[in-house]
Design a protein around this motif. Structure first.
Motif, PDB file in Angstrom:
ATOM      1  N   LYS A 111      -2.022  53.795 -83.621  1.00 53.06           N
ATOM      2  CA  LYS A 111      -1.125  54.746 -84.288  1.00 53.06           C
ATOM      3  C   LYS A 111      -1.774  56.119 -84.340  1.00 53.06           C
ATOM      4  O   LYS A 111      -2.649  56.378 -85.153  1.00 53.06           O
ATOM      5  CB  LYS A 111      -0.804  54.271 -85.705  1.00 53.06           C
ATOM      6  N   ARG A 112      -1.305  57.007 -83.471  1.00 57.73           N
ATOM      7  CA  ARG A 112      -1.852  58.370 -83.447  1.00 57.73           C
ATOM      8  C   ARG A 112      -0.842  59.406 -83.916  1.00 57.73           C
ATOM      9  O   ARG A 112      -1.196  60.577 -84.101  1.00 57.73           O
ATOM     10  CB  ARG A 112      -2.340  58.711 -82.040  1.00 57.73           C
ATOM     11  N   GLU A 113       0.398  59.001 -84.082  1.00 53.89           N
ATOM     12  CA  GLU A 113       1.404  59.923 -84.597  1.00 53.89           C
ATOM     13  C   GLU A 113       2.457  59.109 -85.342  1.00 53.89           C
ATOM     14  O   GLU A 113       2.629  57.914 -85.080  1.00 53.89           O
ATOM     15  CB  GLU A 113       2.054  60.731 -83.474  1.00 53.89           C
ATOM     16  N   PRO A 114       3.148  59.716 -86.309  1.00 50.94           N
ATOM     17  CA  PRO A 114       4.160  58.970 -87.069  1.00 50.94           C
ATOM     18  C   PRO A 114       5.267  58.477 -86.151  1.00 50.94           C
ATOM     19  O   PRO A 114       5.610  59.117 -85.157  1.00 50.94           O
ATOM     20  CB  PRO A 114       4.692  60.011 -88.063  1.00 50.94           C
ATOM     21  N   TYR A 115       5.817  57.314 -86.489  1.00 53.23           N
ATOM     22  CA  TYR A 115       6.943  56.806 -85.726  1.00 53.23           C
ATOM     23  C   TYR A 115       8.156  57.715 -85.937  1.00 53.23           C
ATOM     24  O   TYR A 115       8.377  58.229 -87.027  1.00 53.23           O
ATOM     25  CB  TYR A 115       7.335  55.399 -86.193  1.00 53.23           C
ATOM     26  N   ARG A 116       8.901  57.922 -84.865  1.00 56.01           N
ATOM     27  CA  ARG A 116      10.203  58.562 -85.023  1.00 56.01           C
ATOM     28  C   ARG A 116      11.107  57.594 -85.789  1.00 56.01           C
ATOM     29  O   ARG A 116      10.887  56.390 -85.787  1.00 56.01           O
ATOM     30  CB  ARG A 116      10.834  58.846 -83.664  1.00 56.01           C
ATOM     31  N   VAL A 117      12.116  58.116 -86.449  1.00 55.04           N
ATOM     32  CA  VAL A 117      13.041  57.259 -87.193  1.00 55.04           C
ATOM     33  C   VAL A 117      14.447  57.481 -86.665  1.00 55.04           C
ATOM     34  O   VAL A 117      14.986  58.582 -86.747  1.00 55.04           O
ATOM     35  CB  VAL A 117      12.990  57.548 -88.707  1.00 55.04           C
TER      36      VAL A 117
END
Length: 249
Positions: A111-117
């Motif tokens: 996990k290097r960036e927040p998940y898109r929603v």
């Protein structure tokens, strides 16, 4: 290399931080990088909407480390390794503290960036508790791909009232993934209760005449309910990829 990385490379050339020759070498490897034992496909995200996923079985720990190391150096997004053991997780964690292991899903996510929603939701429905590993592979994969996911587990046809009590969960989803072994009847039932597309996943769970998931596969393929698509046995990953594309149209 994504658009931001390409822009950064051009800026480096402009500021004399990188030579034109070095920049050209990096541009040569834009489509894929040849590691000899693997050709890491860096254009897959442009073509398919999500970066290449590392399928762990059959690869040595050294090969997996090499692929992950290359992806860490050449990309900025999240990395997914499917069907991963705890040994694979430990090997990846040696390279980055951002590695997270989802044991039931047998998946490692860096996990290097927040998940898109996503705006829409994918419902992941399992017939039995024994089907949860495949269901979790689908759920975790769908989440990494930027989808909101609702889980509804152990609602198989042996106790149909458990499903009927949760019809609202199904009908509020944009896409439904149904995971079932034995005879695979849950996909037909769900398909008859909703106007949403159903992605059916047969599992290898069942007694001898289940033939390792073949009976569930054939049952889902011959369903009389409309709007059902079927993926291969135990293929939670493939179901998530299809459901994500539908959900994000």
């Amino acid at each position: 290399m994504n658009a931001e990385q390409l822009k950064a490379l051009l800026t480096q050339v402009k500021n004399d931080d990188t030579s034109v020759e070095d920049a050209l070498e990096q541009l040569k490897e834009l489509p894929y990088h040849d590691l000899e034992y693997a050709k890491v496909d860096y254009h897959r995200e442009l073509r398919n909407g999500f970066p290449e996923v590392i399928y762990s079985p059959g690869k040595s720990l050294g090969q997996i480390r090499g692929i992950v190391r290359d992806m860490l150096a050449r990309t900025t997004g999240n990395i997914l390794a499917s069907r991963a053991s705890e040994e694979v997780y430990e090997a990846i964690r040696e390279l980055t503290p951002d590695a997270v292991y989802y044991k039931e899903a047998r998946s490692v996510v860096v996990k290097r960036e927040p998940y898109r929603v996503s705006e829409g939701t994918i419902a992941v429905v399992s017939a039995g508790t024994s089907d949860i590993p495949v269901a979790e592979e689908a759920a975790v994969t769908a989440e990494v791909m930027g989808n909101r996911v609702n889980r509804l587990y152990d609602v198989g046809v042996a106790g149909i009232h458990r499903l009927l009590d949760n019809v609202d969960v199904i009908n509020h989803a944009r896409v439904i993934i149904v995971v079932a072994g034995m005879e695979g009847a849950l996909a037909s039932v769900v398909g008859g209760l909703t106007d949403k597309p159903v992605v059916a996943v047969p599992t290898s769970i069942g007694y001898g005449a289940n033939f390792g998931g073949v009976s569930a596969l054939l049952g889902m393929l011959t369903s009389c309910a409309g709007g059902i698509g079927v993926v291969n046995i135990d293929n939670g990953f493939g179901a998530a990829c299809l459901a994500s594309k539908i959900n994000q149209l």
